[in-house]
Design a protein around this motif. Structure first.
Motif, short mmCIF file in Angstrom:
data_model
loop_
_atom_site.label_atom_id
_atom_site.label_comp_id
_atom_site.label_asym_id
_atom_site.label_seq_id
_atom_site.Cartn_x
_atom_site.Cartn_y
_atom_site.Cartn_z
N ARG A 12 1.95 -5.84 39.50
CA ARG A 12 1.83 -4.75 38.53
C ARG A 12 2.98 -3.77 38.69
O ARG A 12 3.57 -3.63 39.77
N ASN A 13 3.30 -3.08 37.59
CA ASN A 13 4.27 -1.99 37.62
C ASN A 13 3.60 -0.73 38.14
O ASN A 13 2.43 -0.49 37.87
N LEU A 14 4.37 0.08 38.85
CA LEU A 14 3.90 1.38 39.31
C LEU A 14 4.66 2.48 38.57
O LEU A 14 5.78 2.28 38.11
N ALA A 15 4.05 3.66 38.49
CA ALA A 15 4.64 4.78 37.75
C ALA A 15 5.97 5.21 38.35
O ALA A 15 6.82 5.77 37.65
N ASP A 16 6.19 4.95 39.64
CA ASP A 16 7.43 5.38 40.29
C ASP A 16 8.59 4.39 40.10
O ASP A 16 9.66 4.55 40.68
N GLY A 17 8.37 3.34 39.27
CA GLY A 17 9.43 2.39 38.97
C GLY A 17 9.44 1.15 39.84
O GLY A 17 10.21 0.23 39.60
N ARG A 18 8.57 1.11 40.85
CA ARG A 18 8.49 -0.08 41.70
C ARG A 18 7.52 -1.08 41.11
O ARG A 18 6.75 -0.77 40.20
N VAL A 19 7.55 -2.29 41.63
CA VAL A 19 6.59 -3.33 41.32
C VAL A 19 5.78 -3.59 42.58
O VAL A 19 6.35 -3.72 43.67
N GLU A 20 4.45 -3.65 42.44
CA GLU A 20 3.55 -3.95 43.55
C GLU A 20 3.06 -5.38 43.41
O GLU A 20 2.77 -5.82 42.30
N VAL A 21 2.97 -6.09 44.52
CA VAL A 21 2.55 -7.48 44.48
C VAL A 21 1.62 -7.80 45.64
O VAL A 21 1.79 -7.27 46.73
#
Length: 90
Positions: free
Chosen positions: A36-45
């Motif tokens: 998923r995308n995070l609000a801070d611009g990173r992707v979490e997996v």
């Protein structure tokens, strides 16, 4: 042996189909989990499955799809979550 890794991908990883490509790679490797995308611009997996396949996806995450620029990848071992299939979380 089955393992689970959870972490974050930083860089130019949103707006470049990173989640879709991660889903396709995970399905190709018969892995379970989510991205998923995070609000801070990173992707979490979160990814789990056979260790060799999880490590292969982790290696792919270091560069991602052609349009992406990965600046950092942080993955930590986690207890197995028992996730079925691989999905894109919104």
């Amino acid at each position: 042996m089955q393992i689970c890794l959870h972490g974050f991908v930083s860089g130019k990883v949103q707006g470049v189909s990173f989640r879709q490509h991660t889903l396709e790679e995970a399905e190709r490797l018969d892995l379970n989990g989510w991205v998923r995308n995070l609000a801070d611009g990173r992707v979490e997996v979160l990814v789990e499955g056979e260790e060799a396949a999880v490590r292969e996806l982790a290696a792919w995450l270091e560069h991602g799809p052609a349009q992406a620029r990965v600046d950092s990848l942080e993955l930590e071992p986690q207890p197995m979550q028992g996730v079925a299939g691989f999905i894109i979380r919104r």
